[in-house]
Scaffold this motif. Sequence first.
Motif, mmCIF file in Angstrom:
data_model
loop_
_atom_site.group_PDB
_atom_site.id
_atom_site.type_symbol
_atom_site.label_atom_id
_atom_site.label_comp_id
_atom_site.label_asym_id
_atom_site.label_seq_id
_atom_site.Cartn_x
_atom_site.Cartn_y
_atom_site.Cartn_z
ATOM 1 N N PRO A 257 70.899 14.960 -96.432
ATOM 2 C CA PRO A 257 70.805 14.941 -94.962
ATOM 3 C C PRO A 257 71.002 16.312 -94.319
ATOM 4 O O PRO A 257 70.456 16.589 -93.248
ATOM 5 C CB PRO A 257 71.921 13.967 -94.560
ATOM 6 N N ASN A 258 71.784 17.187 -94.960
ATOM 7 C CA ASN A 258 72.001 18.533 -94.406
ATOM 8 C C ASN A 258 70.938 19.526 -94.863
ATOM 9 O O ASN A 258 71.080 20.741 -94.655
ATOM 10 C CB ASN A 258 73.394 19.048 -94.785
ATOM 11 N N ASP A 259 69.881 19.013 -95.533
ATOM 12 C CA ASP A 259 68.769 19.811 -96.059
ATOM 13 C C ASP A 259 69.104 20.550 -97.346
ATOM 14 O O ASP A 259 68.288 21.345 -97.839
ATOM 15 C CB ASP A 259 68.232 20.811 -95.021
ATOM 16 N N GLU B 205 74.895 20.032 -106.399
ATOM 17 C CA GLU B 205 74.366 20.172 -105.040
ATOM 18 C C GLU B 205 74.148 21.644 -104.720
ATOM 19 O O GLU B 205 75.026 22.479 -104.972
ATOM 20 C CB GLU B 205 75.314 19.538 -104.022
ATOM 21 N N PRO C 104 73.351 24.302 -101.586
ATOM 22 C CA PRO C 104 73.512 24.331 -100.130
ATOM 23 C C PRO C 104 72.159 24.425 -99.427
ATOM 24 O O PRO C 104 71.152 24.794 -100.047
ATOM 25 C CB PRO C 104 74.349 25.586 -99.898
ATOM 26 N N PRO C 105 72.114 24.104 -98.152
ATOM 27 C CA PRO C 105 70.848 24.185 -97.419
ATOM 28 C C PRO C 105 70.270 25.600 -97.458
ATOM 29 O O PRO C 105 71.028 26.585 -97.444
ATOM 30 C CB PRO C 105 71.236 23.806 -95.984
ATOM 31 N N THR D 86 68.765 29.061 -96.186
ATOM 32 C CA THR D 86 69.087 29.796 -94.955
ATOM 33 C C THR D 86 68.132 30.958 -94.731
ATOM 34 O O THR D 86 68.505 31.967 -94.128
ATOM 35 C CB THR D 86 70.533 30.315 -95.011
#
Length: 321
Positions: free
Chosen positions: A58-60, A212, A214-215, A217
Amino acid sequence: MHTFTYEQAQSVENAAGSSGRFIAGGTTLVDLMKLGVETPPALIDITALPLAQIETLPNDGLRVGAMVRNSDLAHHAVVLAHYPVLSQALLSGASPQLRNMATTGGNLLQRTRCPYFRDPSSGGCNKRDPGSGCSAIDGHHRMMAILGTSEHCIATHPSDMCVAMIALEATIHVEGTKSKRAIPIGAFYKLPGDTPHIENVLEPGDLITHVELPPPTGTKQAYLKLRDRASYEFALASAAVVARVEGGHIRSVRVAMGGVGTRPWRSAEAEAALIGKAATSAAFRAAAEAALRGAKPHTENAFKVELAKRCVVRALTIATA
């Protein structure tokens, strides 16, 4: 060897004791069993567990199951678009056949290629036989580590994928008999110190379930691997760079190295030397000098100091172009 549900797998592994092993692709474990280095009393096949998915969060960010094959991860559209350093690292490793078998979880737990570790008849190895000494220090050590070593072990961490993942600040998710844990990859691996046989923070019964990322950037990324031949070879030195450049200056950067450390090596020193600086060759060389300032080479691998510096400079040049 039997296939179990996740709960059954943990129960069997727990019953087998700390020396029982989960097995998936088997590209490391089976080799070590053939060599007599690993002799687990039980193998628990986890290939039927639902851990082979790659999912956008959900946080990309990206969730990568522990059973995802290296080849599938390397060619995944989201990885190619937003985490190219990871794809580049994976495709630089091993061979297509091995990448089709090797898994994300297995790659995280890949063990050293030190010849003394892999050959029980070759002499002492504190990683294989604690207290027996480190034959590599006074023996053949051309491929061995120059960062994070100790008087008890100079074995190099072999993974390419892990170097990219530490530059991406991945988080490793583990489920054990006691609890679930989320472990930043930077805290996952241990330095050899006086216990080289303890390579990470996993406890008996722990199973890596997923990783996981991270999104994204908007960073630029690059992975560069220097080796004796173009394929199917481990790194003499490698570098993973994740950087954000604005107005010709470096606003954020992460630098990790492979082939030179006893664990996937992130260089806080190089990063500190780069933040706010213009993206120039002089800045890159200063960062590389900072990254290798603590190197402790031996006779045969002293060349790695300059090689690693040049690798870092080149990777930074590519990533910030």
